[in-house]
Design a protein around this motif. Structure first.
Motif, PDB file in Angstrom:
ATOM      1  N   UNK A  92     -17.053 -30.923  27.692  1.00 37.62           N
ATOM      2  CA  UNK A  92     -17.753 -29.694  27.539  1.00 37.62           C
ATOM      3  C   UNK A  92     -19.187 -30.025  28.025  1.00 37.62           C
ATOM      4  N   UNK A  93     -19.474 -28.875  29.011  1.00 37.99           N
ATOM      5  CA  UNK A  93     -20.854 -28.806  29.396  1.00 37.99           C
ATOM      6  C   UNK A  93     -21.668 -27.953  28.199  1.00 37.99           C
ATOM      7  N   UNK A  94     -22.875 -27.906  28.054  1.00 40.30           N
ATOM      8  CA  UNK A  94     -23.571 -27.277  26.969  1.00 40.30           C
ATOM      9  C   UNK A  94     -23.251 -25.551  27.216  1.00 40.30           C
ATOM     10  N   UNK A 118     -27.721 -18.170  28.279  1.00 42.65           N
ATOM     11  CA  UNK A 118     -28.909 -18.512  28.646  1.00 42.65           C
ATOM     12  C   UNK A 118     -29.841 -18.013  27.648  1.00 42.65           C
ATOM     13  N   UNK A 119     -29.654 -16.806  27.063  1.00 38.80           N
ATOM     14  CA  UNK A 119     -30.817 -16.359  26.157  1.00 38.80           C
ATOM     15  C   UNK A 119     -30.740 -17.360  24.811  1.00 38.80           C
ATOM     16  N   UNK A 120     -29.525 -17.569  24.400  1.00 38.41           N
ATOM     17  CA  UNK A 120     -29.390 -18.391  23.103  1.00 38.41           C
ATOM     18  C   UNK A 120     -29.838 -19.786  23.169  1.00 38.41           C
ATOM     19  N   UNK A 121     -29.483 -20.402  24.542  1.00 42.15           N
ATOM     20  CA  UNK A 121     -30.310 -21.760  24.722  1.00 42.15           C
ATOM     21  C   UNK A 121     -31.790 -21.882  24.709  1.00 42.15           C
ATOM     22  N   UNK A 122     -32.459 -20.600  25.366  1.00 43.92           N
ATOM     23  CA  UNK A 122     -33.798 -20.487  25.396  1.00 43.92           C
ATOM     24  C   UNK A 122     -34.209 -20.131  23.655  1.00 43.92           C
ATOM     25  N   UNK A 123     -33.398 -19.472  22.912  1.00 42.91           N
ATOM     26  CA  UNK A 123     -33.997 -19.479  21.398  1.00 42.91           C
ATOM     27  C   UNK A 123     -34.142 -20.892  20.992  1.00 42.91           C
ATOM     28  N   UNK A 124     -33.261 -21.674  21.270  1.00 42.81           N
ATOM     29  CA  UNK A 124     -33.179 -22.855  20.514  1.00 42.81           C
ATOM     30  C   UNK A 124     -34.045 -24.187  21.295  1.00 42.81           C
ATOM     31  N   UNK A 125     -34.808 -23.456  22.513  1.00 47.05           N
ATOM     32  CA  UNK A 125     -35.465 -24.588  23.154  1.00 47.05           C
ATOM     33  C   UNK A 125     -34.649 -25.587  24.208  1.00 47.05           C
ATOM     34  N   UNK A 162     -32.163 -24.483  30.656  1.00 45.98           N
ATOM     35  CA  UNK A 162     -32.138 -25.392  31.942  1.00 45.98           C
ATOM     36  C   UNK A 162     -31.005 -26.243  31.849  1.00 45.98           C
ATOM     37  N   UNK A 163     -30.448 -26.433  30.482  1.00 44.50           N
ATOM     38  CA  UNK A 163     -29.712 -27.587  30.225  1.00 44.50           C
ATOM     39  C   UNK A 163     -28.277 -27.266  30.214  1.00 44.50           C
ATOM     40  N   UNK A 164     -27.711 -26.185  30.788  1.00 50.22           N
ATOM     41  CA  UNK A 164     -26.487 -25.560  30.725  1.00 50.22           C
ATOM     42  C   UNK A 164     -25.414 -26.408  31.298  1.00 50.22           C
ATOM     43  N   UNK A 165     -25.886 -27.164  32.499  1.00 46.83           N
ATOM     44  CA  UNK A 165     -24.741 -28.095  33.047  1.00 46.83           C
ATOM     45  C   UNK A 165     -24.539 -29.412  32.472  1.00 46.83           C
ATOM     46  N   UNK A 166     -25.386 -29.525  31.606  1.00 46.88           N
ATOM     47  CA  UNK A 166     -25.547 -31.171  30.747  1.00 46.88           C
ATOM     48  C   UNK A 166     -24.080 -31.177  30.180  1.00 46.88           C
TER      49      UNK A 166
END
Length: 245
Positions: A94-96, A120-127, A130-134
């Motif tokens: 799975x990707x992030x 994207x908003x949830x990932x921003x909240x946890x810092x 930009x890591x969506x594709x990892x």
């Protein structure tokens, strides 16, 4: 005020062996409560009952004033289960973004664009912007934990339940994770966390609940610091108070 979480005389047993006995616990809007106790004391079982994964054999549970059997607004509840990062290497690659989007199952009717925005908003909240594709397996333990926290947050819950979320994570990552939880609580999210990291989470919690099959203590954080022996923390009071902001 209506409790956000209300367990009333909840009892549960595995194969006839009691795990929880008449546990009554209430949390209100804005609470941040650490649920502590020895191994096998029923902490994880209680959380599973609160999120509907197990049914209490006696007693009742209400979320936001509704009996659990009637509760359908699961987008209001975020849940991070125990040892979730240990599953990373066993799942599909799975990707992030894909992992976080799993938290939108209860949010039906969202467009693909809205789902991407929420991820994207949830990932921003946890810092982790930009890591969506990892790939998940490429991340450190601390980063993986923040991904699973983002999965719990992507539905924009009002209540967050976490079961030992920093097990196996280094101390610096624990510090950052609990600082993040403190920020979320200040934003208005009610939090119940099962933890052994008392010295770290101590900086942020408002209440402590100590479970050993029965609820032996539930009260203000400072009251617990003055009398930690009620939960078996002999001589720990000064240590805990010293960590408090």
């Amino acid at each position: 005020m209506t409790p956000v979480v209300e367990a009333e005389k909840v009892s549960f047993a595995y194969d006839g062996e009691p795990v929880l006995e008449e546990v009554t616990l209430k949390l209100f809007l804005g609470d941040f409560c650490a649920l502590i106790g020895p191994n096998g004391s029923g902490k994880s079982t209680l959380l599973k009952i609160l999120v509907g994964l197990l049914r209490p054999q006696e007693g009742r549970v209400r979320l936001f004033g509704k009996d659990l059997e009637e509760f359908r607004e699961w987008h209001r509840v975020g849940y991070v289960p125990q040892k979730v990062t240990a599953l990373v290497d066993r799942v599909l690659p799975l990707t992030v973004a894909e992992a976080v989007a799993l938290g939108l199952v209860a949010r039906r009717g969202l467009s693909a664009k809205e789902r991407r925005l929420r991820v994207a908003r949830a990932l921003e909240r946890v810092g982790l912007s930009g890591m969506e594709g990892r790939l998940l397996r490429e991340l450190s333990g601390g980063q993986q934990q923040r991904v699973f926290l983002a999965r719990a947050l992507v539905g924009e819950p009002e209540l967050l339940l976490l079961d030992e979320p920093t097990t196996g994570v280094d101390f610096a990552s624990q510090e950052r994770f609990y600082e993040l939880l403190g920020n979320l609580n200040r934003e208005g999210i009610t939090i119940l966390i099962v933890t052994h990291d008392i010295g770290v989470v101590d900086r942020h919690v408002k209440q402590v609940a100590c479970l050993n099959r029965r609820l032996v203590f539930h009260g203000d954080h400072l009251e617990f610091c003055r009398h930690p022996e009620v939960c078996g923390f002999t001589g720990a009071g000064h240590h805990l108070v010293g960590h408090r902001h």
